[in-house]
Design an enzyme around this catalytic site. Structure first.
Site, PDB file in Angstrom:
ATOM      1  N   CYS A   6       0.842  -1.201   0.000  1.00 22.04           N
ATOM      2  CA  CYS A   6       0.000   0.000   0.000  1.00 22.04           C
ATOM      3  C   CYS A   6       0.876   1.249   0.000  1.00 22.04           C
ATOM      4  CB  CYS A   6      -0.969  -0.006   1.171  1.00 22.04           C
ATOM      5  SG  CYS A   6      -0.291   0.498   2.737  1.00 22.04           S
ATOM      6  N   GLU A   7       0.423   2.231  -0.723  1.00 19.77           N
ATOM      7  CA  GLU A   7       1.218   3.455  -0.853  1.00 19.77           C
ATOM      8  C   GLU A   7       1.156   4.317   0.407  1.00 19.77           C
ATOM      9  OE1 GLU A   7      -0.455   5.331  -4.290  1.00 19.77           O
ATOM     10  OE2 GLU A   7      -2.027   6.340  -3.147  1.00 19.77           O
ATOM     11  N   HIS A   8       0.259   3.992   1.328  1.00 19.66           N
ATOM     12  CA  HIS A   8       0.118   4.803   2.540  1.00 19.66           C
ATOM     13  C   HIS A   8       1.039   4.366   3.670  1.00 19.66           C
ATOM     14  CE1 HIS A   8      -4.020   5.085   0.605  1.00 19.66           C
ATOM     15  NE2 HIS A   8      -3.448   6.247   0.423  1.00 19.66           N
ATOM     16  N   HIS A   9       1.289   3.043   3.783  1.00 18.92           N
ATOM     17  CA  HIS A   9       2.118   2.540   4.877  1.00 18.92           C
ATOM     18  C   HIS A   9       3.290   1.700   4.396  1.00 18.92           C
ATOM     19  CE1 HIS A   9      -2.038   3.012   6.448  1.00 18.92           C
ATOM     20  NE2 HIS A   9      -1.412   3.519   7.494  1.00 18.92           N
ATOM     21  N   GLN A  14      -5.699  -0.663  -3.677  1.00 20.84           N
ATOM     22  CA  GLN A  14      -6.426  -1.771  -4.302  1.00 20.84           C
ATOM     23  C   GLN A  14      -7.346  -1.245  -5.401  1.00 20.84           C
ATOM     24  OE1 GLN A  14      -8.237  -4.190  -1.315  1.00 20.84           O
ATOM     25  NE2 GLN A  14      -9.508  -5.301  -2.761  1.00 20.84           N
ATOM     26  N   HIS A  18      -5.334  -6.472   3.979  1.00 17.57           N
ATOM     27  CA  HIS A  18      -4.343  -5.407   4.113  1.00 17.57           C
ATOM     28  C   HIS A  18      -3.646  -5.502   5.462  1.00 17.57           C
ATOM     29  CE1 HIS A  18      -5.700  -2.800   0.653  1.00 17.57           C
ATOM     30  NE2 HIS A  18      -6.655  -3.716   0.721  1.00 17.57           N
ATOM     31  N   CYS A  73      -1.768  -3.332   6.806  1.00 15.81           N
ATOM     32  CA  CYS A  73      -1.837  -2.073   7.570  1.00 15.81           C
ATOM     33  C   CYS A  73      -3.132  -2.000   8.369  1.00 15.81           C
ATOM     34  CB  CYS A  73      -1.689  -0.867   6.649  1.00 15.81           C
ATOM     35  SG  CYS A  73      -2.970  -0.722   5.399  1.00 15.81           S
TER      36      CYS A  73
END
Ligand code: ZN
Length: 186
Positions: free
Chosen positions: A73-76, A114, A142, A144
């Site tokens: 994931c690009e956030h975590h 996703q 996920h 995260c």
């Protein structure tokens, strides 16, 4: 990707970053991350070698289910993984089934969401094959979400991306959703 990035990270988080077992970790991690992000250098459209030969009369829904998917994931930068179902209704061109697996790898080996993977697969199929319709569903877990934050273990997310008649015609959409089954354990 330089291994010193991982050396710095390990230096920050581990109490004894220089012990034997971790000596080669920065190099190994750099190599792993190069692979996990190798999709950026792959052209999705070029993967979809199409066949007109054999496509004549093929105008019914083709569905491929349970394609494995591994991404971050690009956030975590945390892993998320699951299965993908892709369906399309050909309109003069068909594609080798293994190409759909390659397409999933191309877009999942990046820093992603996703929802974006679903859209990129659907748009690439749509632009390249010009089918009557395309549908993509991804079911994923996920890390995260499961290992930190709300820690909802085993919860899954299932967005879909629909194009053409699979978006606009209820009968075609219903047929796609009835065939797009996830059998494999995630
Ligand atoms: Zn995340």
């Amino acid at each position: 990707m330089p291994s010193k990035i991982f050396q710095a990270l390990i230096g920050h988080v581990a109490p004894d970053p220089n012990r034997d077992g971790m000596k080669e970790t920065p190099d190994r991690a750099a190599e792993a991350w190069r692979f996990w992000c190798s999709g950026y250098t792959v052209d999705g459209a070029a993967l979809l070698k199409t066949f007109e030969d054999g496509a004549e009369g093929v105008d019914q829904l083709v569905v491929m289910c349970d394609i494995p998917m591994y991404s971050h994931c690009e956030h975590h930068l945390a892993p998320f993984f699951g299965r993908v179902c892709i369906g399309y209704i050909p309109s003069g061109r068909i594609v080798g089934l293994s190409k759909m697996n390659r397409l999933v790898e191309c877009f999942s080996r990046r820093l992603q969401t996703q929802e974006r993977i679903s859209n990129q697969i659907a748009d690439c199929m749509n632009d390249t094959l010009k089918p009557a319709g395309v549908g993509v569903i991804i079911k994923a877990r996920h890390m995260c979400v499961e290992s930190r934050g709300v820690r909802h273990q085993g919860s899954t997310t299932t967005p879909s991306a629909l194009r053409g008649v699979l978006r606009d015609e209820p009968d075609a959409r219903a047929e796609f959703f009835s065939l797009a089954k996830f059998e494999a354990q995630i």
